[in-house]
Each structure stands twice: as structure tokens, then as C-alpha cells.
Design a protein around this motif. Sequence first.
Motif: not given
Length: 465
Positions: A1-3, A341-343, A444-450
Amino acid sequence: MSDLPDESREPREIAELAELVRRETGSDLPAGRLGVLRDTAERRRRALGLADLEAYVAALAAGSLPGEWQRLATRLTIKESSFFRVPQQWERIRTKVLPELLHARAANRRLRCWSAACAAGEEPGTLALLLADAPALAGWDWSILATDLDVEALAEAGRGLYGERAIAGVPPPLRETWFRRRGSLWELDPRLRARIAYRPLNLARPPWLLPEEAFDLVLLRNVLIYFRPELQRLVVERVADRLAPEGWLFLGGSETLWRVQERLVAVDLGDCFAYRHEGAAPAAPRARGPARTARAANTAKARPADGPDRRPAAAPSPAPAALPVPGPHPPASAREQLAAAVRHLEADRLREAERETEAALALDPADPEAHVLAGLLCDLGGRADGAVAALRAALYLEPGLAQARLFLAGCLRRLGETAHAERQFREVVATLERGGGRRLPLLDGRLLPDLGETLRRARAALQSP
Ligand SMILES: C[S@@+](CC[C@H](N)C(=O)[O-])C[C@H]1O[C@@H](n2cnc3c(N)ncnc32)[C@H](O)[C@@H]1O
């Protein structure tokens, strides 16, 4: 999940992968970049559906992942560049090198130039601007070979689209003549791009497929710094083989060949250095060896070389032929562009993600999430300093962004700023423990941890400094 970079020690496979990267690309990744290597490898492993990092590294080493080196190299090499980067070098090329080459090549009126690590084309583009703007070169057969290891960067160079920051150093008259606005970007005139041949070439992997004709001007700027001394020496030897007897070689503004090789000699151009073959037409006062290195030249007080210091009153450049200008871009909101951009980033399309983020920031520079995304992209591109600046901008706009603060803390720690990093980790814990902390909706929860994971990581980082 997180990078987000985990702050723990790197696994053994990452050391093996770093060694493979060095052999394949020449780039000697410093310890501070191993986290980026791990995150990148992990993303690629997932994209390829491999079980674990060990399987990914083994398959890469066995050469059983076609095209994978290209993808990995694209993500690991640093592409920092801009038009007219180190302006004093370009000024000396204009006022000193070109007049000499004009003289040396007057008989056949041909000039051959090579930009040997051209990134997304900013450097060959700058040279093309100078050559096109030199009235004395009108009617000459001049061309530029632009090579790089990174095929994605070359594709981008071919498109010739640049953001405001990349072209900030272009003098206004050149910008007006040779750039056209395309939405939020600027396009370098296709007639200039037609003079540039963009080709892949790995400097660390000879033989190099180059045209036979020797080069009059070679730009080998800001690439040797990533190589070990043995490879630097080999690359410079081969470049020297391809440099015409009257040719000129430029390195990056803070690079020097001192202790790298003895074959080419440093030529002091006043406020920068170039390198030439021993015995090339005596040009400027020469400096060799430790007496004055290129690094020293950068800090030295600028004084003119013996060429004219001011642009001679020249006939105006021919007006460019009218170019077709496409209609205006369809309107997109900053948030839509950020979502795009996120996609792109999730699909590992970094360049597209960068483009969309830049466009989103141009539309709404006060969106903290856009700055966080810019920070993520900088970090992935190996520009930790840029990441820190972007994250600080985000936190200036919205101090409660705990996820951005955790990311900033990780960057600071990797840059060796331990005390600052620790302060940021503490701030993350304090914010989240008192129930504060605003989520970043797109990341949130995609490229960064929740937020829960953010708190756990910040606490863990404080426990294992
Ligand atoms: C920091 S950029 C320099 C760009 C430009 N020369 C300048 O000074 O602005 C470094 C470039 O070197 C390229 N590079 C890294 N290793 C390379 C290799 N082994 N062969 C060719 N290019 C390489 C990267 O892809 C990147 O585009």
C-alpha cells in the motif's frame, strides 16, 4: 500500500540489486538512495506479479525480464536539468567556442555536436537555440546527437514539451522566437528538434554506436559524478577518441577531469573550464592539473575570456516560419489533474505523473496535496532536497498533514539531518495522539499510509533512530 521509505535496514537483495545496477548503468547508488531502490524494486516486482524481491533480483540478473533494465534505469537515474543550466558555460560557448569552430570549419561549413547524457532534451535544446541564433551559422549544416541511457527521457525530449521551471533560464527573445505555449507547457520549435537526433546510448556499456565523424563539441555534463573513477576514466578516454582535434568538451559546472585522465587538457575560459586535445589551436590561458580545478573555476571571480564578452551587434535572426498552433487545451480543474497524476503514479508512469502535477500546481499553487505529490515525485527521482522543499511548502499551507510530515521526516533522516527528522517524527506522533491530523484525500491509503499506519511508523522511527 505505502511507498514511504521504511527506516529499517535494507535487505540483502537490495545490496545485490545495487551492485547489478552499478554494473549495468555505471551508477554507484549511495546508501541514501537504497530506500528509493527498494521501493522502486518492490513496485516493479508487484507490477510483474513476482513472489518477492529475491525472485525479482534473480530474474533481473538472469536477464529473463525483457525491457526491465530500461524501466528500472529510468526510475533510478537522476534527470535534473534545465535550459541554460550553468549559464556561464553557454555564454562561453556562444562567445568563444562557436567563433573558433566557425573559423576551423569554414571550409566545409559543418558542425557536429554531441550531448552525451541529454536527459529530457534541455541541454541539446539549449545548444540548438544558440546555434540557430548565431547569424554566422546561417546556411551551415549543423546537427546535434543527443543520447541518454533513459529511453523514456529520450521520448520526452522528442516531444519537446517543457514546464515553466525548465525554461526559466531561456532569454526572453529566444523564448519568444523558439517556444510556443501548449496548455500549461512550452513546446520547443519542431524545426530545432529536427536538428537533434535523440538516440539511446549507455555510457557504461561500450561499444557505443556513434557516427564515424568526430564531434566538434561534446557536452558530458553531470553524469560522470554518478560513476566510479575507473568508469569515469574509461568514458573520458572514449569521448576523447571521438572528439575532433579542434573540438571542445564541457563537463558539469562542478566537475573536473583532474586525477581522472591526462589526455585532454583543461582550458580556462575565465568563469568556467572546457577540455581540449593537447595541441588544439591555442585559445585561452590554460590550466592543467591541481593548480586550478573546474570546481575552483566556478567560485572564481568571473572575468572575460579573450573572446568578445558582449553579443556583437548581429543581424537579426530570420523570423521563424509560421507554425500551426493547436486549439486551446480542454479545461481541467487542478483537482482533476492531480487525480490523474495519482493514477499515473500508481501505474508507475512517473513522467506523466510529473506533468500532471506540474499542471495542477500551475492552476492552484495553494493546494497542499499537489505539493506533497511533487515531493513524492522528487524523492522518486532522487531529488531529496527538492522533496524536502515541496513537503515544507505543503506543511506551510496545512501544518496538520501528518502523512506529509512523516514523509518529510524520512527524507530529512536520509539526508543526514537527524535532529530535524526526529523533531518531525515527534510532531507527527503529537498531532495524531491528540486526534489531530488531516488526511490527504487523494493520497491517503494509496501512495501514503493511512493515519493509523502513519502513527505506527512515526513511533517506530523514534524507537529505532
Ligand atoms: C543529471 S542529468 C544531466 C542532464 C544534462 N546533461 C545536464 O547537465 O543538465 C544525468 C543524466 O545522465 C543519464 N545517465 C545516467 N547514467 C547513464 C549512462 N550510463 N549512460 C548514459 N546516460 C546516463 C541519466 O539518464 C540522466 O538523464
